[in-house]
Design a protein around this motif. Structure first.
Motif, PDB file in Angstrom:
ATOM      1  N   GLU A   1       0.830  -1.206   0.000  1.00  0.00           N
ATOM      2  CA  GLU A   1       0.000   0.000   0.000  1.00  0.00           C
ATOM      3  C   GLU A   1       0.867   1.259   0.000  1.00  0.00           C
ATOM      4  N   ASP A   2       1.914   1.248   0.816  1.00  0.00           N
ATOM      5  CA  ASP A   2       2.823   2.395   0.847  1.00  0.00           C
ATOM      6  C   ASP A   2       3.558   2.554  -0.483  1.00  0.00           C
ATOM      7  N   LEU A   3       3.921   1.434  -1.083  1.00  0.00           N
ATOM      8  CA  LEU A   3       4.604   1.492  -2.377  1.00  0.00           C
ATOM      9  C   LEU A   3       3.685   2.069  -3.447  1.00  0.00           C
ATOM     10  N   ASN A   4       2.417   1.688  -3.404  1.00  0.00           N
ATOM     11  CA  ASN A   4       1.472   2.236  -4.380  1.00  0.00           C
ATOM     12  C   ASN A   4       1.292   3.741  -4.189  1.00  0.00           C
ATOM     13  N   LYS A   5       1.298   4.208  -2.946  1.00  0.00           N
ATOM     14  CA  LYS A   5       1.216   5.645  -2.689  1.00  0.00           C
ATOM     15  C   LYS A   5       2.455   6.356  -3.231  1.00  0.00           C
ATOM     16  N   ASP A   6       3.625   5.743  -3.011  1.00  0.00           N
ATOM     17  CA  ASP A   6       4.867   6.320  -3.536  1.00  0.00           C
ATOM     18  C   ASP A   6       4.848   6.357  -5.061  1.00  0.00           C
ATOM     19  N   LEU A   7       4.289   5.309  -5.659  1.00  0.00           N
ATOM     20  CA  LEU A   7       4.216   5.237  -7.116  1.00  0.00           C
ATOM     21  C   LEU A   7       3.333   6.353  -7.664  1.00  0.00           C
ATOM     22  N   VAL A   8       2.207   6.585  -7.041  1.00  0.00           N
ATOM     23  CA  VAL A   8       1.304   7.649  -7.484  1.00  0.00           C
ATOM     24  C   VAL A   8       1.981   9.009  -7.371  1.00  0.00           C
ATOM     25  N   SER A   9       2.666   9.238  -6.262  1.00  0.00           N
ATOM     26  CA  SER A   9       3.325  10.540  -6.091  1.00  0.00           C
ATOM     27  C   SER A   9       4.480  10.714  -7.086  1.00  0.00           C
ATOM     28  N   ALA A  10       5.188   9.632  -7.382  1.00  0.00           N
ATOM     29  CA  ALA A  10       6.275   9.715  -8.363  1.00  0.00           C
ATOM     30  C   ALA A  10       5.725   9.993  -9.759  1.00  0.00           C
ATOM     31  N   LYS A  11       4.588   9.388 -10.095  1.00  0.00           N
ATOM     32  CA  LYS A  11       3.982   9.650 -11.404  1.00  0.00           C
ATOM     33  C   LYS A  11       3.492  11.089 -11.503  1.00  0.00           C
ATOM     34  N   GLU A  12       2.965  11.625 -10.394  1.00  0.00           N
ATOM     35  CA  GLU A  12       2.553  13.028 -10.393  1.00  0.00           C
ATOM     36  C   GLU A  12       3.761  13.944 -10.565  1.00  0.00           C
ATOM     37  N   GLU A  13       4.860  13.587  -9.919  1.00  0.00           N
ATOM     38  CA  GLU A  13       6.090  14.373 -10.054  1.00  0.00           C
ATOM     39  C   GLU A  13       6.593  14.340 -11.496  1.00  0.00           C
ATOM     40  N   LEU A  14       6.530  13.162 -12.122  1.00  0.00           N
ATOM     41  CA  LEU A  14       6.964  13.040 -13.512  1.00  0.00           C
ATOM     42  C   LEU A  14       6.084  13.882 -14.431  1.00  0.00           C
ATOM     43  N   PHE A  15       4.779  13.859 -14.184  1.00  0.00           N
ATOM     44  CA  PHE A  15       3.867  14.676 -14.987  1.00  0.00           C
ATOM     45  C   PHE A  15       4.218  16.154 -14.860  1.00  0.00           C
ATOM     46  N   SER A  16       4.474  16.591 -13.640  1.00  0.00           N
ATOM     47  CA  SER A  16       4.828  17.983 -13.410  1.00  0.00           C
ATOM     48  C   SER A  16       6.125  18.348 -14.126  1.00  0.00           C
TER      49      SER A  16
END
Length: 69
Positions: free
Chosen positions: A16-31
């Motif tokens: 679950e924590d890894l999935n949260k990290d993945l979402v935040s990393a994808k948002e960072e990449l989009f930015s």
């Protein structure tokens, strides 16, 4: 050695924590992609590092999923 420490840190997290990290990393990449498209990004190597970060997180998630089976 920094990469190995990061991977060990990821391996100690729950899926679950890894999935949260993945979402935040994808948002960072989009930015970062948006900044790059508008020529506001000064350090373009950050795109590569974030992509690698996403790949590492996905790898650890896959390893944990296979170990659970």
């Amino acid at each position: 050695m920094k990469t190995n420490e990061y991977i060990k840190e990821l391996q100690n997290k729950s899926i679950e924590d890894l999935n949260k990290d993945l979402v935040s990393a994808k948002e960072e990449l989009f930015s970062l992609r948006f900044q790059n498209a508008t020529n506001q990004l000064e350090n373009t190597s950050s795109l590569k590092s974030v992509r690698k970060k996403i790949a590492r997180i996905k790898t650890v998630i896959t390893e944990k999923a296979k170990a659970a089976q």
